[in-house]
Design a protein around this motif. Structure first.
Motif, mmCIF file in Angstrom:
data_model
loop_
_atom_site.group_PDB
_atom_site.id
_atom_site.type_symbol
_atom_site.label_atom_id
_atom_site.label_comp_id
_atom_site.label_asym_id
_atom_site.label_seq_id
_atom_site.Cartn_x
_atom_site.Cartn_y
_atom_site.Cartn_z
ATOM 1 N N VAL A 1 76.433 77.797 33.968
ATOM 2 C CA VAL A 1 76.280 76.744 32.968
ATOM 3 C C VAL A 1 75.058 77.075 32.120
ATOM 4 O O VAL A 1 73.955 77.223 32.637
ATOM 5 N N ASP B 1 74.465 76.074 39.458
ATOM 6 C CA ASP B 1 73.736 75.324 38.431
ATOM 7 C C ASP B 1 73.786 73.819 38.711
ATOM 8 O O ASP B 1 74.833 73.271 39.047
ATOM 9 N N ASP C 1 84.432 71.225 30.772
ATOM 10 C CA ASP C 1 84.091 72.624 31.057
ATOM 11 C C ASP C 1 84.668 73.482 29.941
ATOM 12 O O ASP C 1 85.887 73.615 29.817
ATOM 13 N N THR D 1 79.675 70.563 28.559
ATOM 14 C CA THR D 1 78.897 71.675 29.112
ATOM 15 C C THR D 1 79.267 72.949 28.375
ATOM 16 O O THR D 1 80.413 73.149 27.988
ATOM 17 N N GLN E 1 79.674 76.377 29.454
ATOM 18 C CA GLN E 1 79.742 77.122 30.715
ATOM 19 C C GLN E 1 80.924 78.066 30.699
ATOM 20 O O GLN E 1 81.844 77.951 29.892
#
Length: 266
Positions: free
Chosen positions: A49, A114, A13, A42, A44
């Motif tokens: 995201v 998401d 993340d 990701t 995000q």
């Protein structure tokens, strides 16, 4: 003195509140050394995201083998797996290295709503990964999605879904009640012996980013330290509840902010 070591196999993340970052913070906060295998990057933040870049399956394998060939891993937490090829790589790695404790958080949808798991990977999750886990930790929508059913709204329906998830091959299921209603957030730990209801006050905060990741990694941390499953789940629930209660000490982002992993320290 042996150092308890836990491994997280999950997605990264970029905003630091969930996924690998939340898992490593959790392990550290609970006195466990953390290692990681990254399945996806990701893009995000606390609001959502915006992109997912899956790590090639052969590189997932390389990370798994690098960690297990050197570190004595006492427990594994599995989070975002992204795609069927990653699931196959993880299953093969678990077969090769046979870790004692596997906690599977069937991450399908982010807090922001998401989608994090490709639809074609859901069946592989059901048939290949769930039978490898000691415990799986779906929230109410994830439990329903795994069973292709509506979200359970009563204790009886939650227990019924839990029993059918057990039939997929794992010894225990923790269905998390954070998406429910009422003054208390009740999690249900279901195994062959029955159901234990674990209640905590529902905390009024928008800052819940990474809650599910952190709970499953806290359970893995407890198992790595030698706790039995019920003790690990109880301690993890209490720790996450305190981290949520302390979340508003942070001012991070403009959406669902992170919980406070290090609430015991500052």
């Amino acid at each position: 003195m042996t150092t308890p070591i836990a491994l997280t196999i999950a997605g990264s993340d970029s905003s630091g509140g969930a996924g690998i970052q939340a898992d490593l913070k959790t392990f550290a906060a609970l006195g466990v050394y953390g290692a990681s295998v990254i399945t996806a990057l990701t893009a995000q933040n606390t609001q959502g995201v915006s992109g997912i870049h899956a790590v090639p399956a052969e590189f997932v394998t390389a990370q798994i083998d690098a960690v297990f060939s050197d570190l004595t891993v006492a427990a594994v937490k599995i989070g975002m797996v992204a795609q069927p090829a990653s699931i196959d790589a993880i299953v093969a790695g678990l077969t090769r290295w046979a870790p004692k404790h596997v906690v599977l958080d069937p991450v399908m949808v982010a807090t922001s709503g998401d989608r994090l798991l490709a639809q074609e990977a859901v069946e592989a999750l059901r048939t290949k990964l769930i039978p490898r886990a000691l415990v799986i930790t779906p929230n109410l929508p994830e439990a329903a999605a795994l069973l292709d059913e509506p979200v359970a709204t009563s204790e009886a329906a939650i227990e019924n879904q839990g029993q059918r998830l057990l039939a997929m091959g794992c010894p225990a299921v923790l269905i998390k009640g954070g998406h429910g209603q009422g003054a208390e957030s009740i999690d249900y730990l279901i195994d062959a012996k029955g159901t234990i209801a674990l209640a905590a006050p529902r905390i009024a905060t928008e800052n819940t980013h990474g809650t599910g990741c952190s709970l499953s990694s806290a359970i893995a941390a407890g198992l790595a330290k030698g706790e039995d499953l019920v003790t690990a789940v109880r301690n993890a629930k209490a720790w996450v509840s305190a981290a949520i209660a302390s979340a508003d000490r942070f001012s991070v982002g403009h959406g669902h902010g992170p919980i406070h992993h290090f609430h015991r320290f500052y």
